[in-house]
Motif scaffolding. Sequence first.
Motif, PDB file in Angstrom:
ATOM      1  N   ILE A 448       0.885  -1.303   0.048  1.00  0.00           N
ATOM      2  CA  ILE A 448       0.051  -0.246  -0.225  1.00  0.00           C
ATOM      3  C   ILE A 448       0.977   1.230   0.008  1.00  0.00           C
ATOM      4  O   ILE A 448       0.619   2.269  -0.726  1.00  0.00           O
ATOM      5  CB  ILE A 448      -0.922  -0.133   1.223  1.00  0.00           C
ATOM      6  N   GLN A 449       2.124   1.157   0.853  1.00  0.00           N
ATOM      7  CA  GLN A 449       2.990   2.276   0.673  1.00  0.00           C
ATOM      8  C   GLN A 449       3.407   2.689  -0.747  1.00  0.00           C
ATOM      9  O   GLN A 449       3.690   3.593  -1.040  1.00  0.00           O
ATOM     10  CB  GLN A 449       4.260   2.132   1.592  1.00  0.00           C
ATOM     11  N   ARG A 450       3.678   1.546  -1.302  1.00  0.00           N
ATOM     12  CA  ARG A 450       4.267   2.000  -2.972  1.00  0.00           C
ATOM     13  C   ARG A 450       3.079   2.716  -3.767  1.00  0.00           C
ATOM     14  O   ARG A 450       3.322   3.706  -4.381  1.00  0.00           O
ATOM     15  CB  ARG A 450       4.140   0.651  -3.736  1.00  0.00           C
ATOM     16  N   MET A 451       1.434   2.329  -3.288  1.00  0.00           N
ATOM     17  CA  MET A 451       0.696   3.330  -3.927  1.00  0.00           C
ATOM     18  C   MET A 451       0.393   4.504  -3.473  1.00  0.00           C
ATOM     19  O   MET A 451       0.425   5.627  -4.096  1.00  0.00           O
ATOM     20  CB  MET A 451      -0.904   2.667  -3.646  1.00  0.00           C
ATOM     21  N   SER A 473      -5.096  -2.471   7.324  1.00  0.00           N
ATOM     22  CA  SER A 473      -3.811  -2.235   6.396  1.00  0.00           C
ATOM     23  C   SER A 473      -3.468  -0.750   5.902  1.00  0.00           C
ATOM     24  O   SER A 473      -2.351  -0.514   5.977  1.00  0.00           O
ATOM     25  CB  SER A 473      -3.641  -3.410   5.477  1.00  0.00           C
ATOM     26  N   THR A 474      -4.553  -0.213   5.460  1.00  0.00           N
ATOM     27  CA  THR A 474      -4.365   0.894   4.738  1.00  0.00           C
ATOM     28  C   THR A 474      -3.939   2.074   5.816  1.00  0.00           C
ATOM     29  O   THR A 474      -3.044   2.926   5.655  1.00  0.00           O
ATOM     30  CB  THR A 474      -5.710   1.635   4.242  1.00  0.00           C
ATOM     31  N   GLY A 475      -4.759   1.978   6.942  1.00  0.00           N
ATOM     32  CA  GLY A 475      -4.426   2.832   7.865  1.00  0.00           C
ATOM     33  C   GLY A 475      -2.995   2.964   8.544  1.00  0.00           C
ATOM     34  O   GLY A 475      -2.115   3.819   8.583  1.00  0.00           O
ATOM     35  N   HIS A 476      -2.589   1.556   8.758  1.00  0.00           N
ATOM     36  CA  HIS A 476      -1.181   1.312   9.121  1.00  0.00           C
ATOM     37  C   HIS A 476      -0.361   1.699   8.168  1.00  0.00           C
ATOM     38  O   HIS A 476       0.812   2.400   8.460  1.00  0.00           O
ATOM     39  CB  HIS A 476      -1.016  -0.322   9.336  1.00  0.00           C
ATOM     40  N   ALA A 477      -0.478   1.474   6.969  1.00  0.00           N
ATOM     41  CA  ALA A 477       0.461   1.935   5.837  1.00  0.00           C
ATOM     42  C   ALA A 477       0.499   3.484   5.841  1.00  0.00           C
ATOM     43  O   ALA A 477       1.469   4.083   5.543  1.00  0.00           O
ATOM     44  CB  ALA A 477      -0.122   1.293   4.458  1.00  0.00           C
TER      45      ALA A 477
END
Length: 677
Positions: A448-451, A473-477
């Motif tokens: 997700i960090q890549r996005m 996972s998105t919030g964590h990223a």
Amino acid sequence: MPQPENIEATSENITDDQKAKLKSLFPEIVTEGGKIDFDRLKLTLGEVVDTGKERYGMNWPGKADCFKTIQRPSMATLVPARDESVNFDTTDNLIIEGDNLEVLKLLQKAYLGKVKMVYIDPPYNTGNDFIYPDDYTENLETYLRYTGQVDNEGRKFSTNTEADGRFHSKWINMMYPRLFLARNLLCEDGVIFVSVGDHELHNLRSIMNDIFGEDNYVNTICVKAKPSAGASGGGEDKRLKKNTEFLLLFTKNRDSETALDLNQAFDETELSEHISSMKEEGKSWKYTRALVDFGSRVQIGTTPDGEGNDIKLYEHSSYKMVPIADLIPAGKTELDAYSQNFETVFRDTNAQSSIRTRVMESIGEKDGLFSIDYTPRSGRNKGKLTTVYYKGKNKDQLAWLKDIATKNEGQIFIRGKTGTLWTDFNWNNVSKEGDIAFPNGKKPIAFIQRMLELATKPDKNHLVFDFFAGSGSTGHAVVAANEEDQGNRRFLMVQLPEPSDIESLKTISNICEERMRRVSRDLTENGGKQLGLVQDKKLDRGFKVFKLQSSNFKAWNAEQPKDDVEFVKQLTLHVNHLVAGRTQDDVLYELLLKSGFPLDTKVEKITLAGKSVFSIANGGMLICLEKELTPEVIKAMAEKKPERVVCLDAGFADNDQLKTNAVQTMKSKGVTKFQTV
């Protein structure tokens, strides 16, 4: 007798919004009754209107009902859960528990055009993981029954099985309205990423073409999602084990200059680190010379381009190439030499252009430096006159360092080669990320960090939205990315309270919230070491929790039988139209959202004339939810000169004179809008 305005109890009306857009573009098509005259629209647009009976497009059973679902406003609200939040009063991050279709409708007014990036990982429709409302016409009621907030007649959410005759259609009916509403929330340069398996890849692409427009399709990324062939399990043909899934990428407006930085590197490496890494791998770093003097050139012939047109070929004399080691300034380093000569550092080999073979045939066995002036028809320099250099005898086109590197404030970064095949994520430790179990449901935060690196900027306060949040996972990223680059991105996540397999955390939304609590706690107490986040900066690590519920205000039920008994019952209910048990906080956030204020709007509770008043956005709006209003508090609010004031209608206790005087008082102090609810 002047009266205050009433606040709408419903979410934004999508149909009215679409009609308003048409009216602003084509005012001549609106009839006297406010309807749209499509015959006039056809006349206005002339020959560009397609009036054919057969046309290419997507159709499926339930499409008409799907659009009715989009157009039906929500009567729900989002109730704050302070006890489940972290730093509620100061954070800009949000986690919402509820059915994402209802939530998307509620966000339409306050978040219209404010989301920079959407990432969702929806159900892949494999036959056992798809939860959906059975009856779209009763979506809120379905949700309330599902969560036990109204009399439970049995859960109305279930899995979608392949034995069902509308297996694919039901998935499309679930996805289409959600993607449609999500597009409204994207800003003009916003982007959306959607993970999908091969079950519905073809349908998802068609849906997104329909909603976003095929011109805004960027690419389909193939993601290696399993570390070994066959690890995905399931019912696939065992002769070819699948270990990949897909990521669809669309922009809202491809023409926006900042829609997507397609040249932005995902995995930039500082030059010295890159050279050291190559040496460790036994590879040769060949960018070791600079062309410090191009000398003079004379034409020695021509060479044809791809269409047979002649291009002039030049030979250089008196040119000067110098090793980088000889260009290091006194007291400086090799990196300084690269920085000062960045534009002219070259190597002898590169992926060649299509014209290279013809150029080298013209040069023959000559040694030296040659060049052509050439206008490429594709690629980075499309349409621009470009000088391309060649080394004779070695039969190579020169490749410049600047073609593979970026110079920023004196530092040089080698750009990565990430394309549409993403194979470099470690899935072995995904289950441990966030220090919480969620079998087969997590995505690596690095994925997700890549996005985030592609679609957001650290310093732009970009909002990242995920309405199939899962374990969070998105919030964590987002938090991890901010820790690494001191960014101020924000997250907004929505998750249905599906039952979980974890006894202590009964629902998946509970898992999402608990994961983000642990991330926040670890960053605060341990500097992120436990979860692999090594930075310890003073950033926003909190989140507000909201939960979907029916409105705080009793709605008039127009479907009730029209006999006298039921009519009297309806009138009795509305003597006090506030739902019992709801707090001022609950009512406050419903009013904020339906007035167009985001849920992270700063709220200050103040006291005026002995009454509690909420000051919104630094006093731009005042809300008083007291049930016994006085002339003194009305005057005190008016003297603050806000743009808007909202009070409970019940606060006037049937005192029409007080209400009339309040309207006049507000008007005399320049209050633009005075409303009651």
